[in-house]
Design an enzyme around this catalytic site. Structure first.
Site, short mmCIF file in Angstrom:
data_model
loop_
_atom_site.label_atom_id
_atom_site.label_comp_id
_atom_site.label_asym_id
_atom_site.label_seq_id
_atom_site.Cartn_x
_atom_site.Cartn_y
_atom_site.Cartn_z
N TRP A 50 -14.54 3.34 45.35
CA TRP A 50 -14.79 3.84 46.70
C TRP A 50 -16.21 4.38 46.84
CZ3 TRP A 50 -16.19 8.34 49.14
CH2 TRP A 50 -15.84 8.49 50.49
N ASP A 51 -16.65 5.18 45.88
CA ASP A 51 -17.98 5.81 45.95
C ASP A 51 -19.08 4.76 46.11
OD1 ASP A 51 -17.50 8.85 44.45
OD2 ASP A 51 -16.04 7.27 44.09
N THR A 52 -19.00 3.72 45.29
CA THR A 52 -20.01 2.67 45.33
C THR A 52 -19.94 1.89 46.64
OG1 THR A 52 -20.06 2.42 42.93
CG2 THR A 52 -20.77 0.53 44.24
#
Length: 239
Positions: free
Chosen positions: A185-187
């Protein structure tokens, strides 16, 4: 009714020991950044170690703390999506419950959004960053981020640092296109934010590796596959 400017989110899964430090430290730092104008949301994701009861008790005694409990595991990304949708602040941020990133940086994170950036993110891989972690994790992290920059065309250096802030309205308009439900998700959020022309500030942080954190071969393969799948969606499916 309190006016909320900053909503901070702690993603939690069986992190009772870390919560006992993270909640009071968070309240202390947030009170200095946005006195009386913040909330601390604990995105508790199906824990079985007593985390739910601990946060619920804290919530009862302190209106600045809100528990978002899931009976079944959602995954990091989906838990964050739910928390940001429920947040009341115009600025939303999140950081890892083990406080791996030095909390002295939280003011800089929030201030970047106040100063007009859509996204702010801490980086462990800039020359000025100060990090403490094992050689294996260092190699894996640098390799992963190099692949993200090369394959996905990102201009950022560190995509997985769990220390990010957003203008809430801009984030919510981006989230329907984000498909990652867990660690990627972060990427994906950072890559899609760049593709949509969001203003992003990346800055160096002091960071230390949490206890018991390991990198498995399976994790490396999954993250590499996720990069390729996102490239396919962006360039072939145009999604």
């Amino acid at each position: 009714m309190r006016e909320i400017e900053v909503s901070a989110v702690l993603p939690v899964y069986n992190d009772l020991a870390a919560l006992k430090t993270a909640i009071p430290r968070s309240l202390e730092v947030l009170e200095a950044i946005a006195p009386g104008r913040f909330e601390l949301l604990v995105a508790e994701d199906g824990s079985t170690d007593g985390s739910t009861g601990f946060v619920r008790e804290y919530e009862t005694g302190d209106p600045r703390v809100r528990l978002l409990h899931a009976d079944e595991r959602l995954g990091r990304g989906r838990a964050l999506n739910r928390a940001f949708a429920a947040a009341e602040g115009s600025i939303v941020c999140y950081y890892d419950v083990d406080l791996a990133t030095d909390m002295q940086h939280l003011a800089e994170l929030v201030e970047a959004i106040r100063n007009g950036y859509d996204v702010a993110t801490g980086s462990r891989l800039l020359p000025e960053s100060v990090i403490v972690r094992s050689g294996g994790r260092e190699i894996a992290s640098r390799g992963y981020n190099m692949l993200t920059r090369t394959i996905l065309g990102s201009s950022l250096h560190d995509h997985q640092c769990g220390f990010k802030a957003f203008r809430r309205d801009r984030l919510l308009s981006l989230l329907p296109s984000v498909t990652a439900g867990h660690w990627f998700w972060d990427t994906e959020v950072l890559v899609r934010a760049q593709k949509n022309g969001y203003r992003i500030r990346e800055f160096p942080v002091r960071w230390r590796q949490g206890e018991g954190t390991t990198v498995r071969r399976k994790d490396v393969i999954e993250m590499g596959s996720a990069i390729v799948h996102l490239w396919w969606r962006l360039h072939v499916e145009k999604g």
